[in-house]
Design a protein around this motif. Structure first.
Motif, PDB file in Angstrom:
ATOM      1  N   PRO A  58       0.837  -1.201   0.000  1.00  0.00           N
ATOM      2  CA  PRO A  58       0.000   0.000   0.000  1.00  0.00           C
ATOM      3  C   PRO A  58       0.874   1.254   0.000  1.00  0.00           C
ATOM      4  O   PRO A  58       1.933   1.287   0.620  1.00  0.00           O
ATOM      5  CB  PRO A  58      -0.813  -0.116   1.292  1.00  0.00           C
ATOM      6  CG  PRO A  58      -0.097  -1.106   2.134  1.00  0.00           C
ATOM      7  CD  PRO A  58       0.707  -1.978   1.231  1.00  0.00           C
ATOM      8  N   GLY A  59       0.408   2.264  -0.699  1.00  0.00           N
ATOM      9  CA  GLY A  59       1.143   3.516  -0.815  1.00  0.00           C
ATOM     10  C   GLY A  59       0.996   4.052  -2.220  1.00  0.00           C
ATOM     11  O   GLY A  59       0.031   3.739  -2.917  1.00  0.00           O
ATOM     12  N   LEU A  80      -7.473   3.221   1.323  1.00  0.00           N
ATOM     13  CA  LEU A  80      -7.936   2.224   2.288  1.00  0.00           C
ATOM     14  C   LEU A  80      -8.706   2.811   3.460  1.00  0.00           C
ATOM     15  O   LEU A  80      -9.191   2.067   4.324  1.00  0.00           O
ATOM     16  CB  LEU A  80      -6.740   1.420   2.811  1.00  0.00           C
ATOM     17  CG  LEU A  80      -6.003   0.590   1.758  1.00  0.00           C
ATOM     18  CD1 LEU A  80      -4.668   0.115   2.297  1.00  0.00           C
ATOM     19  CD2 LEU A  80      -6.860  -0.574   1.302  1.00  0.00           C
ATOM     20  N   GLY A  81      -8.790   4.131   3.551  1.00  0.00           N
ATOM     21  CA  GLY A  81      -9.471   4.758   4.677  1.00  0.00           C
ATOM     22  C   GLY A  81      -8.732   4.596   5.987  1.00  0.00           C
ATOM     23  O   GLY A  81      -9.322   4.723   7.051  1.00  0.00           O
ATOM     24  N   LEU A  82      -7.435   4.329   5.923  1.00  0.00           N
ATOM     25  CA  LEU A  82      -6.629   4.107   7.131  1.00  0.00           C
ATOM     26  C   LEU A  82      -5.910   5.378   7.564  1.00  0.00           C
ATOM     27  O   LEU A  82      -5.211   5.998   6.764  1.00  0.00           O
ATOM     28  CB  LEU A  82      -5.560   3.040   6.873  1.00  0.00           C
ATOM     29  CG  LEU A  82      -5.960   1.591   6.962  1.00  0.00           C
ATOM     30  CD1 LEU A  82      -4.778   0.704   6.586  1.00  0.00           C
ATOM     31  CD2 LEU A  82      -6.463   1.241   8.338  1.00  0.00           C
ATOM     32  N   HIS A  83      -6.049   5.720   8.816  1.00  0.00           N
ATOM     33  CA  HIS A  83      -5.306   6.819   9.429  1.00  0.00           C
ATOM     34  C   HIS A  83      -4.341   6.160  10.406  1.00  0.00           C
ATOM     35  O   HIS A  83      -4.763   5.634  11.432  1.00  0.00           O
ATOM     36  CB  HIS A  83      -6.246   7.769  10.178  1.00  0.00           C
ATOM     37  CG  HIS A  83      -7.214   8.460   9.281  1.00  0.00           C
ATOM     38  ND1 HIS A  83      -7.004   9.726   8.803  1.00  0.00           N
ATOM     39  CD2 HIS A  83      -8.390   8.055   8.761  1.00  0.00           C
ATOM     40  CE1 HIS A  83      -8.010  10.076   8.035  1.00  0.00           C
ATOM     41  NE2 HIS A  83      -8.873   9.070   7.987  1.00  0.00           N
ATOM     42  N   ILE A  84      -3.048   6.183  10.074  1.00  0.00           N
ATOM     43  CA  ILE A  84      -2.070   5.512  10.929  1.00  0.00           C
ATOM     44  C   ILE A  84      -0.928   6.454  11.279  1.00  0.00           C
ATOM     45  O   ILE A  84      -0.715   7.466  10.616  1.00  0.00           O
ATOM     46  CB  ILE A  84      -1.497   4.244  10.272  1.00  0.00           C
ATOM     47  CG1 ILE A  84      -0.723   4.604   9.005  1.00  0.00           C
ATOM     48  CG2 ILE A  84      -2.568   3.224   9.969  1.00  0.00           C
ATOM     49  CD1 ILE A  84       0.223   3.543   8.576  1.00  0.00           C
ATOM     50  N   VAL A  85      -0.212   6.084  12.308  1.00  0.00           N
ATOM     51  CA  VAL A  85       1.009   6.775  12.690  1.00  0.00           C
ATOM     52  C   VAL A  85       2.168   5.948  12.159  1.00  0.00           C
ATOM     53  O   VAL A  85       2.273   4.756  12.455  1.00  0.00           O
ATOM     54  CB  VAL A  85       1.105   6.909  14.230  1.00  0.00           C
ATOM     55  CG1 VAL A  85       2.447   7.497  14.633  1.00  0.00           C
ATOM     56  CG2 VAL A  85      -0.045   7.747  14.756  1.00  0.00           C
ATOM     57  N   LEU A  86       3.009   6.563  11.357  1.00  0.00           N
ATOM     58  CA  LEU A  86       4.187   5.851  10.855  1.00  0.00           C
ATOM     59  C   LEU A  86       5.196   5.698  11.980  1.00  0.00           C
ATOM     60  O   LEU A  86       5.400   6.611  12.772  1.00  0.00           O
ATOM     61  CB  LEU A  86       4.799   6.605   9.671  1.00  0.00           C
ATOM     62  CG  LEU A  86       3.891   6.719   8.445  1.00  0.00           C
ATOM     63  CD1 LEU A  86       4.570   7.560   7.376  1.00  0.00           C
ATOM     64  CD2 LEU A  86       3.506   5.356   7.911  1.00  0.00           C
ATOM     65  N   ARG A  87       5.822   4.540  12.037  1.00  0.00           N
ATOM     66  CA  ARG A  87       6.729   4.215  13.136  1.00  0.00           C
ATOM     67  C   ARG A  87       8.204   4.339  12.760  1.00  0.00           C
ATOM     68  O   ARG A  87       9.059   4.009  13.565  1.00  0.00           O
ATOM     69  CB  ARG A  87       6.437   2.811  13.630  1.00  0.00           C
ATOM     70  CG  ARG A  87       5.042   2.680  14.156  1.00  0.00           C
ATOM     71  CD  ARG A  87       4.686   1.240  14.398  1.00  0.00           C
ATOM     72  NE  ARG A  87       3.328   1.140  14.876  1.00  0.00           N
ATOM     73  CZ  ARG A  87       3.001   1.148  16.157  1.00  0.00           C
ATOM     74  NH1 ARG A  87       3.920   1.252  17.076  1.00  0.00           N
ATOM     75  NH2 ARG A  87       1.747   1.050  16.511  1.00  0.00           N
ATOM     76  N   ALA A 119      -8.003  -4.913  10.755  1.00  0.00           N
ATOM     77  CA  ALA A 119      -7.608  -5.818   9.676  1.00  0.00           C
ATOM     78  C   ALA A 119      -8.837  -6.453   9.023  1.00  0.00           C
ATOM     79  O   ALA A 119      -8.909  -6.562   7.794  1.00  0.00           O
ATOM     80  CB  ALA A 119      -6.663  -6.890  10.213  1.00  0.00           C
ATOM     81  N   ASP A 120      -9.810  -6.854   9.826  1.00  0.00           N
ATOM     82  CA  ASP A 120     -11.013  -7.501   9.295  1.00  0.00           C
ATOM     83  C   ASP A 120     -11.876  -6.547   8.472  1.00  0.00           C
ATOM     84  O   ASP A 120     -12.542  -6.969   7.524  1.00  0.00           O
ATOM     85  CB  ASP A 120     -11.869  -8.070  10.438  1.00  0.00           C
ATOM     86  CG  ASP A 120     -11.235  -9.276  11.108  1.00  0.00           C
ATOM     87  OD1 ASP A 120     -10.303  -9.886  10.523  1.00  0.00           O
ATOM     88  OD2 ASP A 120     -11.656  -9.602  12.237  1.00  0.00           O
ATOM     89  N   ARG A 121     -11.879  -5.271   8.826  1.00  0.00           N
ATOM     90  CA  ARG A 121     -12.729  -4.285   8.140  1.00  0.00           C
ATOM     91  C   ARG A 121     -12.053  -3.640   6.935  1.00  0.00           C
ATOM     92  O   ARG A 121     -12.687  -2.867   6.214  1.00  0.00           O
ATOM     93  CB  ARG A 121     -13.159  -3.192   9.123  1.00  0.00           C
ATOM     94  CG  ARG A 121     -14.142  -3.681  10.170  1.00  0.00           C
ATOM     95  CD  ARG A 121     -14.639  -2.563  11.088  1.00  0.00           C
ATOM     96  NE  ARG A 121     -13.559  -2.055  11.936  1.00  0.00           N
ATOM     97  CZ  ARG A 121     -13.101  -0.807  11.910  1.00  0.00           C
ATOM     98  NH1 ARG A 121     -13.614   0.080  11.125  1.00  0.00           N
ATOM     99  NH2 ARG A 121     -12.113  -0.440  12.707  1.00  0.00           N
ATOM    100  N   PRO A 124     -10.659  -1.774  -0.022  1.00  0.00           N
ATOM    101  CA  PRO A 124     -10.317  -0.643  -0.898  1.00  0.00           C
ATOM    102  C   PRO A 124     -11.424   0.403  -0.882  1.00  0.00           C
ATOM    103  O   PRO A 124     -12.604   0.061  -0.822  1.00  0.00           O
ATOM    104  CB  PRO A 124     -10.203  -1.291  -2.281  1.00  0.00           C
ATOM    105  CG  PRO A 124      -9.864  -2.722  -1.995  1.00  0.00           C
ATOM    106  CD  PRO A 124     -10.625  -3.051  -0.736  1.00  0.00           C
ATOM    107  N   ARG A 125     -11.009   1.676  -0.925  1.00  0.00           N
ATOM    108  CA  ARG A 125     -11.964   2.788  -0.855  1.00  0.00           C
ATOM    109  C   ARG A 125     -12.063   3.587  -2.143  1.00  0.00           C
ATOM    110  O   ARG A 125     -12.831   4.534  -2.204  1.00  0.00           O
ATOM    111  CB  ARG A 125     -11.553   3.760   0.261  1.00  0.00           C
ATOM    112  CG  ARG A 125     -11.488   3.146   1.623  1.00  0.00           C
ATOM    113  CD  ARG A 125     -12.890   2.891   2.138  1.00  0.00           C
ATOM    114  NE  ARG A 125     -12.846   2.234   3.417  1.00  0.00           N
ATOM    115  CZ  ARG A 125     -13.139   2.820   4.564  1.00  0.00           C
ATOM    116  NH1 ARG A 125     -13.486   4.068   4.594  1.00  0.00           N
ATOM    117  NH2 ARG A 125     -13.089   2.129   5.685  1.00  0.00           N
TER     118      ARG A 125
END
Length: 174
Positions: A58-59, A80-87, A119-121, A124-125
């Protein structure tokens, strides 16, 4: 004796024009920014783009003057509708010119581990992806084109060692 002197910062207008001329002549790099995301059992997330063959991480591509980490986050939200913090940074890969493409810098950032509900939800958006799937590292290696597979292998090594890797066309360079 030179007929024209190089402008200096003492003349800001001439200095900026001089720098702009130099900037216009310098190479521009395409930048790709991907994210390594895992599920609670350690599988990695792959996506299946509709606009090119094969699976991918993804990216996506950075827009003009967009920092790579911002591009990675933007792409995850859009696709993907994902809001994440990059580590952190896992890989920088210099990709040589190939086909119609100039060289490129490809980054992989660590997106951490999603909880099982996330992960289950995951779906693609937008129209750029047809599928998203968590797969084992071996299955990911089988699905990915060589260039991306080498980059993923480097990212997994970087996770193990705790040190980012610099690659040159997918191979360790330093």
């Amino acid at each position: 004796m030179r007929l024209t002197e190089t402008p200096t910062p003492a003349d800001p207008e001439a200095w900026n024009a001089y720098l702009a001329e130099g900037n216009a002549k310098q190479a521009r790099k395409r930048v790709a920014a991907d994210v390594l995301l895992r599920d609670p059992v350690g599988r990695v997330l792959l996506v299946n783009p509709t606009y090119k063959p094969g699976w991918d991480l993804p990216g996506g591509m950075a827009e003009a003057n967009e920092p790579p980490e911002d591009a990675a986050r933007r792409e995850l939200i859009e696709e993907l509708g994902l809001h994440i913090v990059l580590r952190g940074l896992l890989v920088v890969d210099w990709v040589a010119p190939h086909g119609p493409w100039d060289d490129q810098l490809a980054f992989i950032f660590d997106g951490g581990t999603l909880d099982q509900d996330q992960a289950d939800r995951l779906r693609p958006r937008d129209d750029e992806l047809s599928e998203a799937a968590f797969v084992s590292a071996d299955e990911a290696a089988a699905r990915l084109r060589d260039r991306i597979r080498h980059r993923l292998e480097g990212a997994l090594r970087a996770l193990d060692t705790g040190r980012p890797l610099y690659l040159r066309d997918g191979a360790p360079a330093l």
